[in-house]
Every structure is written in structure tokens, then in C-alpha cells.
Design an enzyme around this catalytic site. Structure first.
Site, PDB file in Angstrom:
ATOM      1  N   TYR A 113      35.272  38.202  43.393  1.00 20.56           N
ATOM      2  CA  TYR A 113      34.543  38.555  42.174  1.00 20.56           C
ATOM      3  C   TYR A 113      35.003  39.935  41.711  1.00 20.56           C
ATOM      4  O   TYR A 113      35.108  40.871  42.523  1.00 20.56           O
ATOM      5  CB  TYR A 113      33.034  38.590  42.426  1.00 20.56           C
ATOM      6  CG  TYR A 113      32.237  39.144  41.257  1.00 20.56           C
ATOM      7  CD1 TYR A 113      31.800  38.304  40.239  1.00 20.56           C
ATOM      8  CD2 TYR A 113      31.956  40.506  41.158  1.00 20.56           C
ATOM      9  CE1 TYR A 113      31.088  38.809  39.156  1.00 20.56           C
ATOM     10  CE2 TYR A 113      31.251  41.017  40.081  1.00 20.56           C
ATOM     11  CZ  TYR A 113      30.823  40.161  39.080  1.00 20.56           C
ATOM     12  OH  TYR A 113      30.137  40.658  38.009  1.00 20.56           O
ATOM     13  N   GLU A 201      34.540  40.194  33.061  1.00 16.74           N
ATOM     14  CA  GLU A 201      34.127  39.619  34.337  1.00 16.74           C
ATOM     15  C   GLU A 201      35.020  38.435  34.698  1.00 16.74           C
ATOM     16  O   GLU A 201      35.319  37.604  33.832  1.00 16.74           O
ATOM     17  CB  GLU A 201      32.666  39.167  34.272  1.00 16.74           C
ATOM     18  CG  GLU A 201      32.126  38.609  35.580  1.00 16.74           C
ATOM     19  CD  GLU A 201      30.677  38.182  35.467  1.00 16.74           C
ATOM     20  OE1 GLU A 201      29.805  38.859  36.043  1.00 16.74           O
ATOM     21  OE2 GLU A 201      30.409  37.156  34.794  1.00 16.74           O
TER      22      GLU A 201
END
Length: 392
Positions: A113, A201
């Protein structure tokens, strides 16, 4: 301004960030044709169909399907097009699926992530990373906070080489994948700065069995205040997918975000709007929206604001919370009274006025003969709004 995953991935590619091969499609025939082309290019029969909506949690909600053959592609595409995807970010009504991203399936080694945001408290950019890619990052932050790493950097300097290496070390990467990851992270930071983003993101950012680093997902939000510097950003607005009420609010010059509650909020100033929603929650209520009317609040503006708020059938009360600085509260009160009398408002209206000519404004509302409930301060106004919202 949010853009779709496929648009974000195109931008990623411009900055040298590797993404899966794929194309956006608008009907099932297109989906089958693109899937067939990808299968020929990759030599693999497996592809992924991903709903293109402005919401997270698509996988858990059925918005991501893995197809093992063309029959699966057609079946999944037929079921997804025209359906409504319901996630915790869309509310109960969900969002209509009008387009799909069809892309090659990647053989994943590790899921990571990475995101970049502004940390206003430190006045720097913050890049966050975790080895727990593919999961809801909120869950990771709550249950395993030690697995969410942060690195801060200056916008003018960008993400420096040693910072990117620190991050890749935290992610447990080594060798050639580490070097590729450093380049990818620095490219993400460069994109964030150059494109005036408020969020970038990637969840997940994956390493592959072939030793590549690939952005399997992509989320970008642009800072609307910098739109004048990026003319092409306006071309990315999806007027079909965006809720019509939010599009209308944008055209009227309002900042509006729909939420799941039943207390409509009409406020001037983004900070006050945030505080208003907070205090409503504190009092046990649920805000139905974020609505910042800006510096103007005459009768026409207030009527348009009420129209936007009441387009949500869940709204059972409106809380107007105005702080008059340059804006005079007596002028606002006259606008509210006129708007109520002309619109035939059929839900309770709670008004709190503070600042310039607040006393005169309150007198105008109290003597109007209209069903308007005034409050002496924000605390009392929020409490009254919550009480009115609970009345069946």
C-alpha cells in the site's frame, strides 16, 4: 476533483509508473472485444473487470470480477452494466456502473500500500506505506498501526532518493525490485506535486513474480483550487457518474458532498461546515451533507441551497449556521425569510447567526411569522436540529 481509476492509470503511465494493460469499455460487446485482444497479447485467458465508480471497497461489493474466459467476460459485464454498486462510501442507494476497466490479470508476488497526502500539521507532504496492501487501510491503521509507515518530505524538494529507499526497506523489498520501487515512489511524488493533487493512492502496489513493480489500482484526487493551472483536468470530469445534485451544486458555485444522515446543513465557510457536521455528530445526529455556500447568502443563493439540500429525500430538518464577517447577518436573515416564504419549505428550519448584525438578523427571523427556529449559538442550534430530526 476525483477521477476514475482508468484515467489515473493513464496519468501514471505518463510519469513512468507501470500499470496493467487494459481499456475502459461502455458495453458488454466492447468488454468481450478488449478481453479477447488482451488474451492474444498476453497469451493468458484470464482478465479482470473493474467497475469504474468514485468509491472504495469495490472488491468486497462485487465491483471487481476475475474472468477465466470470454464467456465469463460477457456474463460478468452483462450483470455489472446498469447495476448499482453499494459500498460503505456510496450510501445505501449505491452508484450506477456505466463503464468497466478490462485489464490483464497480473501474477502477484506481494501486495503493498502507498499513498501521498498533505499533512497540514507538519506543513509537509506525507507518503504512507504498508506491507498490508489490498486491505482497507482504515482497518490496518486501527488494528495494526505499526504496519503503517510514514515519511514526510518538502514539496519543493520532492521525495529524495534516501527517503524512497527507507520506504522500500520498510516494505521488505530487495535487489532489482527495490530499485524499481524507488523509481516508482519518486515518480508518484513527482506526479502528486506537478499535478497539484490532494491525494494519490495505490492499493495495491504489487511486485510480480517476474520482478516488476505494478500499480494494480490507482486513485487520484486533484486540488480544485489549482484547476486554473491544469486545463486538461476539466476534461476528466465524469458528468455521467457524478451525482447530478453534486454536479448542479458545483455549477452554482457551492461546495457540496452528499452524506448518509437526515440533517441538511447550509453553512458559509468550509471550516465552519466541518465544525457543524462534527457538533451534529456530537449531539447524536447525522449530517445529510456538507454544503458551503461561500461568501454570498442572499435570497436567491439560499433558495438554491435549500433546493440542493432538499433534493435528498432523507432530509427531515435544515440547520443554517452562518457566521457574518464581511457578510451581514441581517442581509442573510432577509434572504432566509424570503426564501422560506417563496419556497414553501416543508421541513423544520433551525438558524444560528453570529457576527456582524447578528442581533438584527435574529429579530428579522423571529418577527417574520414563519416557522423558523432560531438558536443563540452553534451548540444550541445543533441540539435543536437533532431534536427536530428525531420527531417523526
Amino acid at each position: 476533483m476525483k477521477i476514475h481509476e482508468y484515467q489515473a492509470k493513464r496519468l501514471f503511465s505518463r510519469y513512468g509508473i507501470q500499470v496493467p494493460r487494459g481499456e475502459v469499455v461502455f458495453d458488454e460487446d466492447e468488454a468481450v472485444n478488449i478481453a479477447e485482444l488482451l488474451m492474444k497479447q498476453t497469451g493468458k485467458s484470464r482478465v479482470v473487470l473493474k467497475a469504474q465508480v468514485h468509491a472504495g471497497g469495490r472488491g468486497k461489493a462485487g465491483g471487481v470480477k476475475i474472468a477465466d474466459n470470454l464467456d465469463d467476460v460477457r456474463r460478468y459485464a452483462n450483470a455489472m452494466f446498469g447495476s448499482r454498486l453499494v459500498t460503505r462510501q456510496t450510501g445505501g442507494e449505491g452508484t450506477a456502473i456505466t463503464r468497466l476497466l478490462v485489464e490483464e490479470a497480473i501474477e502477484i508476488d506481494k501486495e503493498l500500500y502507498v499513498s501521498i497526502v498533505i499533512d497540514r500539521s507538519k506543513k509537509k507532504l506525507c507518503i504512507m506505506s504498508s506491507t498490508e496492501g489490498g486491505m482497507d487501510i482504515e482497518e490496518v491503521a486501527a488494528s495494526q498501526p505499526e504496519k503503517l509507515k510514514k515519511e514526510w518530505f518538502e514539496p519543493l524538494a520532492g521525495l529524495l532518493q534516501f527517503m524512497a529507499r527507507n520506504i522500500t526497506a520498510d516494505l521488505g523489498l530487495h535487489g532489482n525490485v527495490l530499485h524499481k520501487s524507488v523509481r516508482a515512489l519518486r515518480s508518484l511524488a513527482d506526479l502528486y506535486i506537478r499535478e497539484d493533487c490532494s491525494l494519490v493512492e495505490v492499493n495495491p502496489l504489487v511486485t510480480t513474480r517476474a520482478g516488476e513493480i505494478v500499480a494494480l489500482d490507482a486513485k487520484i484526487t486533484f486540488d480544485d483550487n489549482a484547476e486554473f493551472r491544469h486545463r486538461f483536468h476539466g476534461e476528466l470530469v465524469d458528468k455521467i457518474d457524478r451525482e447530478s445534485v453534486e454536479q448542479k451544486a458545483r455549477e452554482l458555485g457551492f461546495s457540496y458532498v452528499s452524506m448518509d444522515g437526515n440533517i441538511g446543513c447550509c453553512v458559509n465557510g468550509a471550516g465552519l461546515a466541518m465544525a457543524t457536521m462534527d457538533i451534529i455528530k456530537l449531539k447524536g445526529g447525522e449530517p445529510a451533507n456538507f454544503l458551503d455556500v461561500g461568501g454570498g447568502a442572499d435570497a436567491d443563493t439560499v433558495m438554491k441551497a435549500f433546493e440542493i439540500i432538499l433534493s435528498d429525500p432523507r432530509v427531515s430538518v435544515i440547520f443554517v449556521n452562518i457566521f457574518g464577517g464581511i457578510l451581514r447577518c441581517d442581509v442573510v436573515a432577509e434572504g432566509i425569510a424570503k426564501a422560506v416564504s417563496q419556497s414553501g419549505l416543508n421541513v423544520p428550519l433551525v438558524v444560528r447567526l453570529a457576527g456582524t448584525n447578528a442581533k438584527e438578523g435574529k429579530h428579522i427571523l423571529d418577527s417574520s411569522g414563519l416557522k423558523i427556529f432560531t438558536a443563540p449559538d452553534m451548540d444550541a442550534g445543533a441540539q435543536l436540529a437533532v431534536e427536530k430530526a428525531q420527531v417523526k
